[in-house]
Each structure stands twice: as structure tokens, then as C-alpha cells.
Design an enzyme around this catalytic site. Sequence first.
Site, PDB file in Angstrom:
ATOM      1  N   HIS A 422     -15.441 -24.202  -4.692  1.00  0.00           N
ATOM      2  CA  HIS A 422     -15.726 -24.507  -3.283  1.00  0.00           C
ATOM      3  C   HIS A 422     -15.970 -26.002  -3.081  1.00  0.00           C
ATOM      4  CE1 HIS A 422     -18.441 -24.942   0.241  1.00  0.00           C
ATOM      5  NE2 HIS A 422     -17.659 -24.018   0.767  1.00  0.00           N
ATOM      6  N   ARG A 529      -7.870 -23.463   7.807  1.00  0.00           N
ATOM      7  CA  ARG A 529      -8.804 -22.388   7.446  1.00  0.00           C
ATOM      8  C   ARG A 529      -9.861 -22.287   8.528  1.00  0.00           C
ATOM      9  NH1 ARG A 529      -8.486 -25.136   1.590  1.00  0.00           N
ATOM     10  NH2 ARG A 529      -8.716 -26.884   3.010  1.00  0.00           N
ATOM     11  N   THR A 734      -1.799 -20.442  -3.920  1.00  0.00           N
ATOM     12  CA  THR A 734      -1.817 -20.427  -5.384  1.00  0.00           C
ATOM     13  C   THR A 734      -3.223 -20.362  -5.970  1.00  0.00           C
ATOM     14  OG1 THR A 734      -1.674 -22.852  -5.424  1.00  0.00           O
ATOM     15  CG2 THR A 734       0.390 -21.620  -5.575  1.00  0.00           C
ATOM     16  N   ASP A 736      -5.902 -18.275  -5.042  1.00  0.00           N
ATOM     17  CA  ASP A 736      -6.230 -16.870  -5.275  1.00  0.00           C
ATOM     18  C   ASP A 736      -5.149 -16.174  -6.104  1.00  0.00           C
ATOM     19  OD1 ASP A 736      -8.751 -16.192  -4.319  1.00  0.00           O
ATOM     20  OD2 ASP A 736      -8.084 -16.159  -2.238  1.00  0.00           O
ATOM     21  N   CYS A 798       0.564 -23.410  -0.345  1.00  0.00           N
ATOM     22  CA  CYS A 798      -0.504 -24.155   0.331  1.00  0.00           C
ATOM     23  C   CYS A 798      -1.795 -24.144  -0.475  1.00  0.00           C
ATOM     24  CB  CYS A 798      -0.754 -23.574   1.721  1.00  0.00           C
ATOM     25  SG  CYS A 798      -1.200 -21.832   1.712  1.00  0.00           S
TER      26      CYS A 798
END
Length: 850
Positions: A422, A529, A734, A736, A798
Site C-alpha cells: 500500500h 481508483r 498485474t 493482484d 495497469c
Amino acid sequence: MNTQLTLITPTAPMSAAVHGERAKCLQRLIRLDMPVPVTVALPFDAVRDIAQGRMPDMAALIAPFGDRPLLSVRPSSLDPDWGGPGAILNIGMNARRLAQMKETVGARAATALYLRFVQSYAIHVARLDPDAFDLPDVADEASLHTMLDIYETETDEPFPQDPAVQLAEVLRSMARAWEGTTARLLRQAKGAPADAGLGLVVQAMALGVGPGECGSGVIQYVDETTGLRQIKGRYLGQSQGREALGDVEGAIYLTRDDRGPSLEEHCPATFAQLVAYGDLCRRNLREEMQVEFTIEDGHMHILDAVRVQRNSRASVRIAVALAEDGIIPREEALMRVEPAALSELLHRQVDPRAKRDLIVRGIAASPGAAAGRIVLTAADAQASAARGEPCVLVRRETTPEDIRGMHAAQAVLTMRGGVTSHAAVIGRGLGVPCVVGASELSIDRKNGKIIAPDGRRFAAGDVITVDGTTGQVIVGEPPMLEAALDDAFKTLLHWADDVRDIGVRANADTPADAQTARNFEAEGIGLCRTEHMFFEGDRLGVMREMIFAESSDDRRAVLDRLLPMQRADFQALFGIMAGKSVCVRLFDPPLHEFLPSDKQGLRDLAEQLALPLADVTDRVDALSEYNPMLGMRGVRLGIAIPEIYDMQAQAIFEAMAAVGKAGTDISVEIMIPLVSAMREVELVKGRVDAVANAVRAKTKSTLDYHLGVMVETPRAALRAQDIAEHAEFLSFGTNDLTQMTYGLSRDDAGRFMSAYVQQGVYAEDPFHTLDIEGVGELIAIGAERGRLGRPDVVLSICGEHAGSRVAIEFCRAHGFDYVSCSPFRVPVARLTAAQSALQDRQDDENWSGL
């Protein structure tokens, strides 16, 4: 001459691949009629033989230099940046030569030459203790005898007097030094192959000492920091080699300077000759060179020329200037700049000349460097920013709740996480320097301190520097180099755009991100996002109210309060990206990320919602999942709690209608996350289309939108043919997809990944470098099957890999339409894509020429 020995002449058969770059460069200088002393080159094979004890014909080697040679030996590798043994000068000095030279250059100068040779021979050839061979203050016969006696005592034999023996031992020492384990590891770290060869050049000495004007110097014609044209260097009378560059008394400037005398004033004809040689080198060697020269009784000798060492800023400017002056083609200028150099230019960097007091080293997760006072919570970071005090947010690991603190901080440091954690992802998106995975660091929360591996303690408020380019955390605030987005930078990227054949978009979550993407000339937004918008300002509280709502109507009532906020965000973002495409990903994360986990946070939430603490705690516990990243998130939330996606779709379409009426042309793509089944797409598509029709009817607007999916589960890749029948684009996430393909947590893998890479389990960290064999095969299958379901389906990736060379080359090979990376990687991706296209073009030309 012996095939193992090549007298360098204009027509001698030589190549850098056989003799090394220095030898080939010397031949080019000779071809330009520069006054280069007699030089013989030994190829790589000959030096390997020497290292194994097979010496060349020494008589043949010395013959070109006359009866009483005085020689130097320098290394000549294929790439000068790989390093190598240092030069040895004055080979051939002995008692006989000393007596002769006392008559020509004077006793003191001749003795000094001999002393320097004995010193370098003792240290670098005989490998004796350097402390025993310090040069004396006065070069006289007594000090020479003392040094020779020390040599004989240490080696049990007199200093060699035969020039052939001296030269043979120098050659053997340099050859063996190159083959040593330490030297091999050092050059491999610089990119040299394990079997890289070393050539050697033996050259007649130009003394630089004696009667008349004698001396040596080094000149370059460009500033190695800025890349601007500027004559730099020093000259020192009665000296040899590169002595003028040291901190020595008597060294003078080259050009006129108010600070002291200069060669331009002292020897104007010689200076003019050097300037002319510089221009000759630049135009014919097609590079900015540093030239080593010696003046002997007024006569110029050019001993060597090497490519000017330069930083990233200068590298870009020099390449562009050479192309603009017609010296090299634009395509070559593009290939000369390392993409990583652009990344450095986008951010402040620690000055490479600065001293570094290292606290800890972690994983370089977001480039650039920044200094600030240590803060340990997001709230403290916001308070620090409000006071106008730069801060560094230090956390064990960050969560979505920390985003506002990350916005406020100058840099972020975490103990846990990898390059797709994160903190790393958000740091790159914000352009905030970030180091993660600094596992040797610990936090003492009770006393408000961090503890370094060596036991040193740093309190909250102490100043540290985070270098996200190298992964280092440094005490205090060292000198910095500012970001440099100059005209040369922009020119190079425009040339790259003319060449590349794949689109480059940016991942941008907020209007500020979108503006950064626009500034870096991204072709659009490939991933927005939207959940990050919910952590801004008071929206987190409203989001929590929605989570605690008991019914669909209650949830919708709360979401109606979020609607105008989200619509305003989209409207601002669409306005910034006018004329370009924007891909909006619908809500993705599990709901628990919006809820507090600590006791104080739970009490604050209970107070905000006017609910008993026990009820709030029970509700938070009920929402917890054993593995939330594989739980109710993404499209699963959109189907289970459809009000969220309905609100987002309405905000998107109303924002489109508003900017459309203002005259802004915008194309929007709506992306469904975490899809694994065709039916999921059908359900969401039906609701999104219904909202679009309602907004069309209400606003009388034409809404140009496309609906697609984010392929980040293996099943979605395998079932891409079915899914593509209902999706106009497939964007491969890519991060996850790698996590699910490997069964690895991207936040926890950093704990053991280095051991896996070191032992060859994985060639690289798959979260850092796209795994072509496994994850890549799934992407290729998904792309192929997606085209079966919809021949014109738009394909992209992405994830965090998107800006890397491996990913870009993979996408080009499989016919993808674009890649989308964080805004600060857009320039890097633009250059990388151009270089990949140029390399393919060159390979095709080479193949057709066979």
C-alpha cells in the site's frame, strides 16, 4: 608485429570488442592527426594469457619504443564504466635512466619520477604496505635510497632494473587484478558480463617535466552536472598524469578566471589547440570527451580521451544537444539515455557528493529524496503540515486510513511491505519518496522513538532523510539536487513519442494526480481508483455511516450525500483530462479498510454514529474477514451492495454531462474490478446502462462511455472469451494477478523474497518485475481468448509493472493498445517504449542484412 600485439596506427586492425574501448579511442585520435605518443595494444586474449602466466614476446612489445623506453600502461575494457586497475607510469625508470635524465630534466625532477614509479610499483605490483612508501617532501638522492632499501627489505630482492622485467610484472599484476574475485563482482554489479575481458595499452611516456613549458592537465568541454557546454579542468606545470586534478598547490585554471591564473593567459596557443581538439573529438567521436594532455617543452601530447562521466540531468542534455547539432541522429539520442535517468530528474535527489550517515536500508519503493521530522501517525503528519514543518511518516505498514497523512508527509518509511505494498503504490502515485520493508528498524511507540539496527534511537521530531531511489534512510538533511524538467527533457520525450508504437497512460486517483499526468503528457488515465476519493476530508465519516446503515434505503440516503462530492471529483478530473480518455475503476477494496482497528478509533466512531461502543465493535468484528483481499471486495461488493456502484455511475455520468455542456470533450471507460465470471459483468453492466439512460434522459446529453473489466483473477484470464462478449476492454491488473497466480501476499512477500531470489527460486521479485513465464502466460492467454470473444477488444495492463521495460516489451509483442503506470513513471514509460520500438527496428534491419 606479433598478432597478440598491435601497434596502434590509423589502419591497424582493431576493434573495441577485441582490444577495449580505450585502445579503439586512441586509434580514432590518431586518425584525427592528434599528437598521440607511440602506443601498443594488447587484446583481451593476450591479457587472459598473461593472467595465466603466458607472457607475450617482451622484446617485440618494447621494440616500437626504442632503446631506452619510458612507458605507461593503462587498462582498456569494453566499457570504461566497468573500472579496472589504475594506470602505472614511468615504467623503465632505473639507476641508469636516472643518471641520464638528471642531465636533461634536472636532478630533482628525475629523482621525483623515479620515486613515483617505485611507489606505484611497490603498492600496485609488489602489493606492499602503502604506508611504507609515502612520497617524501623533498625528492633527493637520500629519500630515493631509503625507499629502495625499504623495497628490498620487504621483498628480499633489489628493485628491478630491467625495463622488460618491470613491464612484464606490471602487465601480470594488472591482468591478475582484473581476474580477481572482488574485481569481478564489482564490475558485474555495474552490468559487466562475468567473462568480460580486459585489454591493456602500453604507451610511450610524455614526461611533463623538464626545461621549457612542461606540465600535464585534464580538460573537458561540458559540465558533468548540468550538461551545458563549459570548458573545465586544471593544468599543473612540471607534473604527470592527472596530478593537476588533485588538491595540489600550483594547479591553474584552463580558461580565464578571476580567482587565479589560467592556461588561456599563460599559453594561449596551446589553449586554442586544446579547444580545437575538443571540437574535433565531439564531431568525430560523437561524444563529449574528457582529454588528458601533457606539454613537453612547449609541445602538446594527447595521452587519452574518455567519455565524460555525467549525472542523469547532463546525460539527457548532452544526448539532445548532440542530436540537435546534427552529430548523432535523434534515434541514437533516445537510445543513449537510460530510462531510469528520467525518473531521477522528476524528483529531488541526494547530492551524490554528500556524505551519508546511514540509519537503515530498505526497499526503494518510490523514487526521490526528502527530509523531514519523524512523525509516527497520520494525524501527526497532518498537524506537522499545518504548522508548515516538513515531516517523514514512519509506520510499521500503512493502511488506507493513512492516506491523508501520506499526502501531508514529505516522505514515507515503513518496516513492512514490498514494491506493491500500500505504501509503495500510494507513494508512487503521489510522487512521495518512499522506502518500505526496512525490517531491521523498529518502532518504540510508547516512547515515540524509532530504533536503528545499530541501536541508535531517533525520537519523533528528529530530522531524517528518506532516499526512495536507493532505499536508504539517512540521518539529518544532506545537500539535495532539485528536479530538472528542462527543455532538453521535454524535447527527448517528444522524440520518443514520434517513435513508440504503444500508448502510455497514467494511473490517477484524484484531480491532483490527473494534473500531474497531464503535465507529464500521458495520453489519458488508464486507472482511476475511485475508493481513494472516499478517504478525503469528511468523506471517511460518511462512508462509515453507509457501512453501518441497516437497509438499502438507508445506504442510499447516505450515499446521496457522497454523490455530489464524487461528482465534483469526476468533473474536475474530466476537465483536466479534456480531449483524452479516462478509465474509472468502480469501488474495489473491502469495507473493513474504512473502519478503525484501534480502541481510540472505535470510541471516536461510536461517538460519531451515536451508537454504543459495544455495537460498533460487534459491527466491525462482523465485517472482518480471514483474508479480506480474497473476500467481499470489487465486483462482489457491487453485486451484494449495488447502491455503491449505482451512486458511482450516476456521479460519473452527471460529471460527463456537466463538462460536456461546458464544451469539454471527454471519453470515459468504466472498469469493473476483480471479475471472475461473465455473469458478474452482465449484472453490473445492466445497472450501469440503466443509470446512463436515466442521466441521458434527465440532462439531454450524449454520453460517450465504454464498459470493461479489470482482469486480475486467473479465472478471468482463462474465461476472457466469454467476458469479452460483454466488455469492450480488458485491463490486466498485474498486482493482484501476480498475487493470485503465485498465492503470495504482496504485502508480506518482502519478508522472504530476498532469500528466494538469492537462492534462485525466482529470478526476480515477481511484484517488482513482471513474471513472463507464469503471469505473462496467463495474460497472453487472456488476450488471445479475449480477442476471440471480441476481435476489437482494447487490451492494456495497469498494474505497478506497467512502466517497466519487461512489461512494455511484453505488451508490444502481444499487440496491446497501451500501458498505464503511476504519473511519475509516465516519462520513463514513454522513453522505454520508444527504445523498445527502435531495438526491434534495428533487429529487423540486422536480420534483413544477413
